[in-house]
Design a protein around this motif. Structure first.
Motif, PDB file in Angstrom:
ATOM      1  N   VAL A 188      27.942 -20.612  -3.512  1.00  0.00           N
ATOM      2  CA  VAL A 188      28.808 -21.791  -3.541  1.00  0.00           C
ATOM      3  C   VAL A 188      30.171 -21.287  -3.083  1.00  0.00           C
ATOM      4  O   VAL A 188      30.758 -20.421  -3.694  1.00  0.00           O
ATOM      5  N   GLY A 189      30.612 -21.802  -1.982  1.00  0.00           N
ATOM      6  CA  GLY A 189      31.832 -21.340  -1.323  1.00  0.00           C
ATOM      7  C   GLY A 189      31.739 -21.789   0.118  1.00  0.00           C
ATOM      8  O   GLY A 189      30.825 -22.540   0.487  1.00  0.00           O
ATOM      9  N   CYS A 190      32.657 -21.334   0.955  1.00  0.00           N
ATOM     10  CA  CYS A 190      32.656 -21.820   2.349  1.00  0.00           C
ATOM     11  C   CYS A 190      31.361 -21.483   3.080  1.00  0.00           C
ATOM     12  O   CYS A 190      30.984 -22.167   4.026  1.00  0.00           O
ATOM     13  N   HIS A 226      26.975 -21.068  -8.523  1.00  0.00           N
ATOM     14  CA  HIS A 226      28.155 -20.242  -8.259  1.00  0.00           C
ATOM     15  C   HIS A 226      28.104 -18.923  -9.058  1.00  0.00           C
ATOM     16  O   HIS A 226      28.077 -18.937 -10.283  1.00  0.00           O
ATOM     17  N   GLY A 239      31.164 -14.787  -1.825  1.00  0.00           N
ATOM     18  CA  GLY A 239      32.620 -14.732  -1.726  1.00  0.00           C
ATOM     19  C   GLY A 239      33.208 -14.085  -2.973  1.00  0.00           C
ATOM     20  O   GLY A 239      32.505 -13.753  -3.938  1.00  0.00           O
ATOM     21  N   ASP A 240      34.546 -13.922  -2.975  1.00  0.00           N
ATOM     22  CA  ASP A 240      35.175 -13.224  -4.101  1.00  0.00           C
ATOM     23  C   ASP A 240      35.340 -14.116  -5.332  1.00  0.00           C
ATOM     24  O   ASP A 240      35.322 -13.619  -6.461  1.00  0.00           O
ATOM     25  N   GLY A 241      35.482 -15.423  -5.131  1.00  0.00           N
ATOM     26  CA  GLY A 241      35.471 -16.308  -6.291  1.00  0.00           C
ATOM     27  C   GLY A 241      34.092 -16.264  -6.933  1.00  0.00           C
ATOM     28  O   GLY A 241      33.943 -16.104  -8.144  1.00  0.00           O
ATOM     29  N   ASP A 242      33.091 -16.355  -6.087  1.00  0.00           N
ATOM     30  CA  ASP A 242      31.693 -16.351  -6.511  1.00  0.00           C
ATOM     31  C   ASP A 242      31.332 -15.042  -7.219  1.00  0.00           C
ATOM     32  O   ASP A 242      30.857 -15.038  -8.361  1.00  0.00           O
ATOM     33  N   ASN A 282      38.185 -12.372   0.750  1.00  0.00           N
ATOM     34  CA  ASN A 282      39.290 -12.967   1.522  1.00  0.00           C
ATOM     35  C   ASN A 282      40.473 -13.310   0.607  1.00  0.00           C
ATOM     36  O   ASN A 282      41.360 -14.070   0.990  1.00  0.00           O
ATOM     37  N   HIS A 334      33.939 -15.229   8.049  1.00  0.00           N
ATOM     38  CA  HIS A 334      32.534 -15.513   7.710  1.00  0.00           C
ATOM     39  C   HIS A 334      31.625 -15.482   8.953  1.00  0.00           C
ATOM     40  O   HIS A 334      30.529 -14.924   8.904  1.00  0.00           O
ATOM     41  N   ILE A 361      40.974 -15.161  -1.904  1.00  0.00           N
ATOM     42  CA  ILE A 361      41.298 -16.533  -2.310  1.00  0.00           C
ATOM     43  C   ILE A 361      40.020 -17.358  -2.468  1.00  0.00           C
ATOM     44  O   ILE A 361      38.966 -16.958  -1.972  1.00  0.00           O
ATOM     45  N   TYR A 362      40.114 -18.475  -3.170  1.00  0.00           N
ATOM     46  CA  TYR A 362      39.006 -19.437  -3.191  1.00  0.00           C
ATOM     47  C   TYR A 362      39.164 -20.312  -1.943  1.00  0.00           C
ATOM     48  O   TYR A 362      40.041 -21.174  -1.906  1.00  0.00           O
ATOM     49  N   GLY A 363      38.320 -20.094  -0.959  1.00  0.00           N
ATOM     50  CA  GLY A 363      38.477 -20.837   0.295  1.00  0.00           C
ATOM     51  C   GLY A 363      38.046 -22.281   0.187  1.00  0.00           C
ATOM     52  O   GLY A 363      38.816 -23.218   0.437  1.00  0.00           O
ATOM     53  N   MET A 364      36.797 -22.484  -0.228  1.00  0.00           N
ATOM     54  CA  MET A 364      36.200 -23.825  -0.153  1.00  0.00           C
ATOM     55  C   MET A 364      36.950 -24.872  -0.973  1.00  0.00           C
ATOM     56  O   MET A 364      37.053 -26.023  -0.573  1.00  0.00           O
ATOM     57  N   THR A 365      37.473 -24.456  -2.127  1.00  0.00           N
ATOM     58  CA  THR A 365      38.078 -25.435  -3.034  1.00  0.00           C
ATOM     59  C   THR A 365      39.577 -25.624  -2.801  1.00  0.00           C
ATOM     60  O   THR A 365      40.239 -26.308  -3.580  1.00  0.00           O
TER      61      THR A 365
HETATM   62  C1  LIG Z   1      29.724 -23.477 -11.725  1.00  0.00           C
HETATM   63  C2  LIG Z   1      30.750 -23.842 -10.698  1.00  0.00           C
HETATM   64  N1  LIG Z   1      32.063 -23.560 -10.933  1.00  0.00           N
HETATM   65  C3  LIG Z   1      32.992 -23.847 -10.007  1.00  0.00           C
HETATM   66  C4  LIG Z   1      32.646 -24.460  -8.840  1.00  0.00           C
HETATM   67  C5  LIG Z   1      33.712 -24.821  -7.848  1.00  0.00           C
HETATM   68  N2  LIG Z   1      33.775 -23.931  -6.713  1.00  0.00           N
HETATM   69  C6  LIG Z   1      33.128 -24.201  -5.569  1.00  0.00           C
HETATM   70  S1  LIG Z   1      33.451 -23.085  -4.350  1.00  0.00           S
HETATM   71  C7  LIG Z   1      34.480 -22.227  -5.371  1.00  0.00           C
HETATM   72  C8  LIG Z   1      35.239 -21.010  -4.898  1.00  0.00           C
HETATM   73  C9  LIG Z   1      34.716 -20.378  -3.688  1.00  0.00           C
HETATM   74  O1  LIG Z   1      35.486 -19.266  -3.354  1.00  0.00           O
HETATM   75  P1  LIG Z   1      34.858 -17.926  -2.860  1.00  0.00           P
HETATM   76  O2  LIG Z   1      33.683 -17.568  -3.670  1.00  0.00           O
HETATM   77  O3  LIG Z   1      35.959 -16.925  -2.802  1.00  0.00           O
HETATM   78  O4  LIG Z   1      34.305 -18.263  -1.402  1.00  0.00           O
HETATM   79  P2  LIG Z   1      35.068 -18.719  -0.071  1.00  0.00           P
HETATM   80  O5  LIG Z   1      35.033 -20.222  -0.103  1.00  0.00           O
HETATM   81  O6  LIG Z   1      36.452 -18.159  -0.095  1.00  0.00           O
HETATM   82  O7  LIG Z   1      34.227 -18.155   1.009  1.00  0.00           O
HETATM   83  C10 LIG Z   1      34.556 -22.821  -6.635  1.00  0.00           C
HETATM   84  C11 LIG Z   1      35.393 -22.327  -7.757  1.00  0.00           C
HETATM   85  C12 LIG Z   1      31.283 -24.751  -8.619  1.00  0.00           C
HETATM   86  N3  LIG Z   1      30.867 -25.327  -7.489  1.00  0.00           N
HETATM   87  N4  LIG Z   1      30.366 -24.437  -9.560  1.00  0.00           N
END
Ligand SMILES: Cc1ncc(C[n+]2csc(CCOP(=O)(O)OP(=O)(O)O)c2C)c(N)n1
Ligand code: SF4
Length: 250
Positions: free
Chosen positions: A51-53, A70, A94-97, A123, A25, A125-129
């Motif tokens: 919403v993520g790291c 998110h 991020g990829d979760g986002d 990356n 990042h 994976i879900y980093g932040m969670t």
């Molecule tokens: C609506 C909603 N769903 C789920 C979450 C929980 N959440 C926070 S960060 C995250 C995943 C982040 O992963 P990514 O987008 O890959 O980013 P990274 O942290 O790896 O940079 C999730 C599922 C949330 N905050 N809001």
């Protein structure tokens, strides 16, 4: 007289980055900031925080920033760009986002050909969670929600976002890059700059995926994580230009 050997690009704040050692990042933040500054857009840029790291993006960039729910950054950015067509609007996701909860958002934004730029951090994976499986987690790769490794028969197959978006008519420029080595960092910067230039010329939707590392949730040292990017991630997510209509669109 003192000589400045190294400094942050204009548009980046002096705040210390909170990212783990070896996290991509921070590298990508800097590349975005360098490109925006070189294009003379520091006072004209709006970037979304996901919403993520990278949720603390507003602490690190001196541009106007907005927090999006998110996955919803492409919709937020669509509204901003339509109201402010002269602004440089960037989503950073991020990829979760982007590929999970926000899959519909990015797909429709790309299909509509919104004149924004997305920087997508893959990356795996879900980093932040805390390391849950993402749509990009490789087959066999371990995550807290697939502790024996991703089994495609149970967990489904990963999604290759550049390939998927490049089937749509809306995007003008799509490239996948990495920041695992100095030459690739230089290529990544060129791709981000080109994507931003597409937007400045009003050509259409531009997208750069950065194959990245998350040493903390991968359970690796920063060096091993970069080796994993090279040896496992890049073969599955090949680098290169997936779509480039910049010449035709002129
Ligand atoms: C609506 C909603 N769903 C789920 C979450 C929980 N959440 C926070 S960060 C995250 C995943 C982040 O992963 P990514 O987008 O890959 O980013 P990274 O942290 O790896 O940079 C999730 C599922 C949330 N905050 N809001
Ligand atoms: S948890 Fe992973 S993505 Fe988040 S800051 Fe640490 S290395 Fe980066």
């Amino acid at each position: 007289m003192s000589t400045v050997l190294f400094q942050k690009p204009e548009g980046m704040s002096d705040r210390k980055l909170h990212y783990c050692p070896g996290c991509a990042h921070g590298i990508v933040h800097r590349l975005v900031a360098e490109c925006v500054a070189e294009l003379g857009q520091v006072d004209n840029t709006i970037i979304t925080a996901p919403v993520g790291c990278s949720v603390f993006i507003p602490n690190y960039f001196n541009y106007d920033t907005i927090h999006c729910a998110h996955g919803r950054a492409p919709a937020t950015a669509t509204g901003i760009k339509r109201v402010h067509p002269d602004k440089l609007v960037i989503t950073y996701q991020g990829d979760g986002d982007l590929a999970s909860i926000g899959a519909a958002e990015i797909l429709h934004c790309a299909a509509r050909g919104e004149k924004i730029t997305t920087v997508f951090i893959n990356n795996g994976i879900y980093g932040m969670t805390g390391g849950q499986m993402a749509p990009t987690t490789l087959p066999g790769m371990k995550a807290t929600t697939c502790q024996s490794g991703r089994d495609v028969k149970v967990n489904g197959n990963p999604i290759r976002v550049c390939e998927l978006l490049s089937t749509l008519d809306g995007p003008v420029y799509i490239e996948r890059v990495s920041v695992d080595s100095a030459p690739n960092v230089i290529k990544a910067k060129k791709a981000i700059k080109k994507a931003l230039e597409c937007q400045m010329k009003g050509l259409g939707f531009s997208f750069v995926e950065v194959v990245s590392s998350c040493p903390t949730n991968w359970g690796m040292t920063p060096v091993k994580a970069m080796e994993f990017v090279r040896e496992k991630m890049i073969p599955y997510y090949p680098l290169g230009v997936y779509k480039d209509l910049t010449e035709e669109a002129k």
